[in-house]
Motif scaffolding. Structure first.
Motif, mmCIF file in Angstrom:
data_model
loop_
_atom_site.group_PDB
_atom_site.id
_atom_site.type_symbol
_atom_site.label_atom_id
_atom_site.label_comp_id
_atom_site.label_asym_id
_atom_site.label_seq_id
_atom_site.Cartn_x
_atom_site.Cartn_y
_atom_site.Cartn_z
ATOM 1 N N ARG A 5 75.616 120.126 110.880
ATOM 2 C CA ARG A 5 75.759 119.544 112.212
ATOM 3 C C ARG A 5 75.978 120.614 113.278
ATOM 4 N N ASN A 6 76.281 121.818 112.851
ATOM 5 C CA ASN A 6 76.805 122.802 113.806
ATOM 6 C C ASN A 6 75.802 123.846 114.304
ATOM 7 N N GLY A 7 74.500 123.611 114.080
ATOM 8 C CA GLY A 7 73.552 124.683 114.402
ATOM 9 C C GLY A 7 72.757 124.511 115.696
ATOM 10 N N ALA A 8 73.063 123.493 116.498
ATOM 11 C CA ALA A 8 72.273 123.252 117.715
ATOM 12 C C ALA A 8 72.454 124.411 118.711
ATOM 13 N N ALA A 65 77.335 117.781 119.173
ATOM 14 C CA ALA A 65 77.718 118.661 120.279
ATOM 15 C C ALA A 65 79.041 119.367 119.976
ATOM 16 N N GLU A 66 80.008 118.621 119.485
ATOM 17 C CA GLU A 66 81.319 119.202 119.203
ATOM 18 C C GLU A 66 81.205 120.282 118.128
ATOM 19 N N GLN A 67 80.499 119.945 117.042
ATOM 20 C CA GLN A 67 80.435 120.909 115.935
ATOM 21 C C GLN A 67 79.552 122.110 116.266
ATOM 22 N N SER A 68 78.588 121.917 117.164
ATOM 23 C CA SER A 68 77.740 123.045 117.568
ATOM 24 C C SER A 68 78.338 123.796 118.756
ATOM 25 N N ASP A 69 79.411 123.240 119.302
ATOM 26 C CA ASP A 69 80.072 123.847 120.457
ATOM 27 C C ASP A 69 79.112 123.947 121.655
ATOM 28 N N LYS A 70 78.412 122.845 121.887
ATOM 29 C CA LYS A 70 77.430 122.769 122.975
ATOM 30 C C LYS A 70 77.598 121.457 123.743
ATOM 31 N N LEU A 90 59.154 116.462 108.259
ATOM 32 C CA LEU A 90 59.591 117.708 108.902
ATOM 33 C C LEU A 90 59.211 118.904 108.030
ATOM 34 N N ASP A 91 59.345 118.734 106.731
ATOM 35 C CA ASP A 91 58.993 119.812 105.806
ATOM 36 C C ASP A 91 57.493 120.108 105.884
ATOM 37 N N GLU A 92 56.700 119.031 105.903
ATOM 38 C CA GLU A 92 55.236 119.179 106.037
ATOM 39 C C GLU A 92 54.866 119.903 107.333
ATOM 40 N N MET A 93 55.575 119.541 108.407
ATOM 41 C CA MET A 93 55.309 120.142 109.727
ATOM 42 C C MET A 93 55.890 121.546 109.836
ATOM 43 N N ASN A 94 56.572 121.950 108.762
ATOM 44 C CA ASN A 94 57.219 123.261 108.755
ATOM 45 C C ASN A 94 58.267 123.395 109.875
ATOM 46 N N ILE A 95 59.012 122.303 110.059
ATOM 47 C CA ILE A 95 60.108 122.308 111.033
ATOM 48 C C ILE A 95 61.433 122.229 110.284
ATOM 49 N N LYS A 96 62.312 123.185 110.538
ATOM 50 C CA LYS A 96 63.687 123.047 110.057
ATOM 51 C C LYS A 96 64.574 122.757 111.265
ATOM 52 N N PRO A 97 65.137 121.533 111.335
ATOM 53 C CA PRO A 97 66.014 121.225 112.474
ATOM 54 C C PRO A 97 67.146 122.240 112.553
ATOM 55 N N THR A 98 67.664 122.461 113.755
ATOM 56 C CA THR A 98 68.797 123.387 113.886
ATOM 57 C C THR A 98 70.116 122.679 113.597
ATOM 58 N N ALA A 99 70.140 121.341 113.777
ATOM 59 C CA ALA A 99 71.318 120.533 113.434
ATOM 60 C C ALA A 99 70.825 119.122 113.164
ATOM 61 N N MET A 100 71.546 118.383 112.309
ATOM 62 C CA MET A 100 71.102 117.011 112.016
ATOM 63 C C MET A 100 72.286 116.157 111.575
ATOM 64 N N ILE A 101 72.165 114.843 111.847
ATOM 65 C CA ILE A 101 73.183 113.852 111.468
ATOM 66 C C ILE A 101 72.454 112.518 111.353
ATOM 67 N N TYR A 143 69.884 112.877 103.213
ATOM 68 C CA TYR A 143 68.716 113.215 104.042
ATOM 69 C C TYR A 143 69.168 113.908 105.330
ATOM 70 N N ALA A 144 70.323 113.509 105.842
ATOM 71 C CA ALA A 144 70.848 114.112 107.080
ATOM 72 C C ALA A 144 71.222 115.583 106.886
ATOM 73 N N MET A 145 71.261 116.040 105.632
ATOM 74 C CA MET A 145 71.481 117.464 105.351
ATOM 75 C C MET A 145 70.151 118.168 105.091
ATOM 76 N N ASN A 146 69.046 117.427 105.277
ATOM 77 C CA ASN A 146 67.691 117.931 104.996
ATOM 78 C C ASN A 146 67.478 118.121 103.489
ATOM 79 N N GLY A 147 68.160 117.290 102.684
ATOM 80 C CA GLY A 147 68.070 117.411 101.221
ATOM 81 C C GLY A 147 67.248 116.305 100.598
ATOM 82 N N LYS A 148 67.035 116.474 99.285
ATOM 83 C CA LYS A 148 66.354 115.464 98.475
ATOM 84 C C LYS A 148 67.432 114.757 97.654
ATOM 85 N N ALA A 149 67.577 113.449 97.875
ATOM 86 C CA ALA A 149 68.585 112.697 97.110
ATOM 87 C C ALA A 149 68.057 112.434 95.702
ATOM 88 N N SER A 150 68.894 112.605 94.701
ATOM 89 C CA SER A 150 68.426 112.465 93.318
ATOM 90 C C SER A 150 69.280 111.572 92.434
#
Lengths: 346, 346
Positions: free
Chosen positions: B159-162, B249-254, B224-235, B87-94
């Motif tokens: 994790r690196n898109g913030a 922060a480290e992986q996004s270099d922020k 988030l999908d319903e709200m049409n939000i794609k996070p920029t980074a997630m963990i 889920y932390a990758m914004n995926g569907k676990a199967s």
């Protein structure tokens, strides 16, 4: 172990530092791997193929004995054991995850040895290390590996497709890994009684290597593809030939008959069995850990592989009621029984 | 354990019999799963999506204490811990694979309890059990789970898109699982001193459940999908909020700044922390095992989620040089440090 060598305490690195340190040499090699180590999950792209997944748990004291298994070999073998399952589906192995539970007796240098073996296997078999987990363990070394591979949907080979009159084939030779283990166990006992005596492994290199450094048969999968043969059923030989034949027969709802004289044995396997007073055929039937491929082909494919020295036809598929049988060298018929290695009887 | 209950020796079933017995209730539910348990490898079909893979190793005495963790809860939690990474990758676990190492103290009935918990989690989260490995263990209970999920390539969140000025959000509330553990540990000590005293867990049901029976946030990914939000980074929050912020922060270099007063705490978490003399904020920052989702969104998405009670904005993304900071309730600025749960310090 490691008494006289450099010892770095794993605690100095911490969990994330350790994973980073161990995986830094591993570069992504497959375009099936989008993202490897370093996020919550790895990201893979099957590119329209089907994904194959297999997993094995290896525990100190059950699956290996650190008294005679070098850590680098252990890492190498742990990968091979897993890849073998992907090849047994007629697939191409592409990725692994590696989880380790490490007891406090392990310094960093020991873990690095395990990873050297893993790296060697990954490089030789073109495998990406894409994830894993690392923890301390109160209970000895724990290794859990999951392997991932790919195959076109129409190329996947299951255990349940054997047809009556198909030929039963096996790659390589059998029984060697079991006898290698017997030699290692013997030398360990001698060493425990008298640590001055060096282990006597001379002339046993092939069977020792079969036990310590098995090679999963990626080459056989490639060979069958070149020959344009799709097996009707396939399994890898991890628990002994008899046990694997019973799996194929049961899942295919068929019987199978093999001929003792056809079972491929290396001369060193044969001689060592005789030397230890064990029936060489029993080593092949029940020894296990050979990681060869056992498969059935339709008779019309026979001409394509009959000259290949690395594949032996050992029998054929019969109707279910005929059961699973071995015709001995003296022409007696024996019922095959699974007396293979059983993780719960150790 | 199990002294007065029915005990069936696992050896009676053997390895293959045990797997068959345990997995017979599990039916394939996803069309991503072509073939589950019963062959050399499972066969999956990603249907053009990307495949997400994560794995965790759970060891008795390190990750859980059977003195107060019921086996069914343990099976349930072991699955949740893994799904949370998908889920932390914004995926569907199967799918999951489950490998167990079982010491001889475990009768069949104990293993069935673990599988009941696994089954409950699989049914609730629509997960297929597609494989695994089972072995005896000389070293206590070993659980290794690998989870597999799917996402469209353009929906995967790393994790690196913030980005600077993004908002930092967290689902649910934090610190409860850690305090649940403190209560369980306290009652265990009391019990060990005097087995006549029944554990006093009254009024602590929510935080005990946070520890023993966490729920991975599949619902937040769907929301988030319903709200049409794609996070920029997630963990996911497994090691404590501070540690996870540092990863993002480290992986996004922020850099990232959060506000203490914004950290969501359940009233029971707050009261129990005070009662035990622990700072409630420290429980959230360093406690871990909350399995909530921590993610960054662009400011323009704020209006879409500002009324959702299950998502809290706790801070924002800054430039790298600003580092990771918390502004306290008294308006002091503290540097965030990872003092979270570390598997190597236990």
């Amino acid at each position: 172990m490691f008494e006289n060598k450099e010892r770095t305490d794993i605690n100095e690195l911490g969990e994330f530092g350790l994973i980073k340190h161990l995986t830094t040499n591993f570069k992504i090699k497959n375009d099936y791997s989008v993202k490897g180590v370093g996020d919550d999950a790895a990201v893979l792209d099957a590119k329209g193929k089907q994904t194959l997944i297999s997993t094995d748990l290896l525990l100190e004291g059950i699956h290996f004995d650190l008294a005679y298994v070098p850590l680098m070999h252990l890492g190498y073998k742990a990968v091979q054991v897993n890849l073998s399952d992907i090849y047994a589906m007629n697939g191409k192995a592409s990725q692994i995850t590696v989880s380790l539970g490490l007891s406090s007796k392990f310094p960093l240098e020991a873990v690095e040895e395990i990873y050297k073996g893993i790296e060697l296997a990954c490089n030789k078999y073109n495998i990406d290390l894409i994830g894993g987990d690392t923890s301390s363990s109160k209970q000895g070394l724990v290794i859990s590996i999951t392997s991932i591979g790919y195959a076109d949907a129409d190329k996947v080979v299951y255990r349940n497709g054997a047809q009556e009159h198909d030929l039963l084939c096996v790659s390589g030779d059998l029984g060697g890994a079991y006898l290698g283990l017997q030699i290692l166990e013997r030398e360990k006992l001698i060493y425990l009684e008298n640590p001055q005596i060096q282990p006597d492994l001379e002339g046993k290199d092939y069977i020792i290597e079969r036990q310590l450094k098995p090679e999963a048969r990626m080459d056989i999968v490639a060979l069958l593809d070149e020959m344009n043969i799709k097996p009707t059923a396939m399994i890898d030989v991890s628990d002994g030939l008899a046990s694997e034949i019973l799996h194929l027969a049961e899942q295919s709802d068929k019987g199978m008959t093999i001929y003792e004289e056809k079972i491929p044995l290396d001369p060193m396997t044969y001689e060592t069995a005789r030397e230890l007073g064990i029936d060489p055929t029993v080593c092949a039937l029940s020894g296990g850990e050979d990681y060869e491929l056992l498969f059935t082909i339709s008779q019309e494919d026979y001409k394509k592989l009959k000259h290949d020295v690395d594949i032996t036809v050992i029998g054929h598929v019969t109707d279910k009621n005929s059961g699973c049988k071995m015709v001995s060298k003296s022409n007696n018929v024996h019922e095959l029984k699974a007396q293979g290695w059983n993780a719960f009887n150790k």
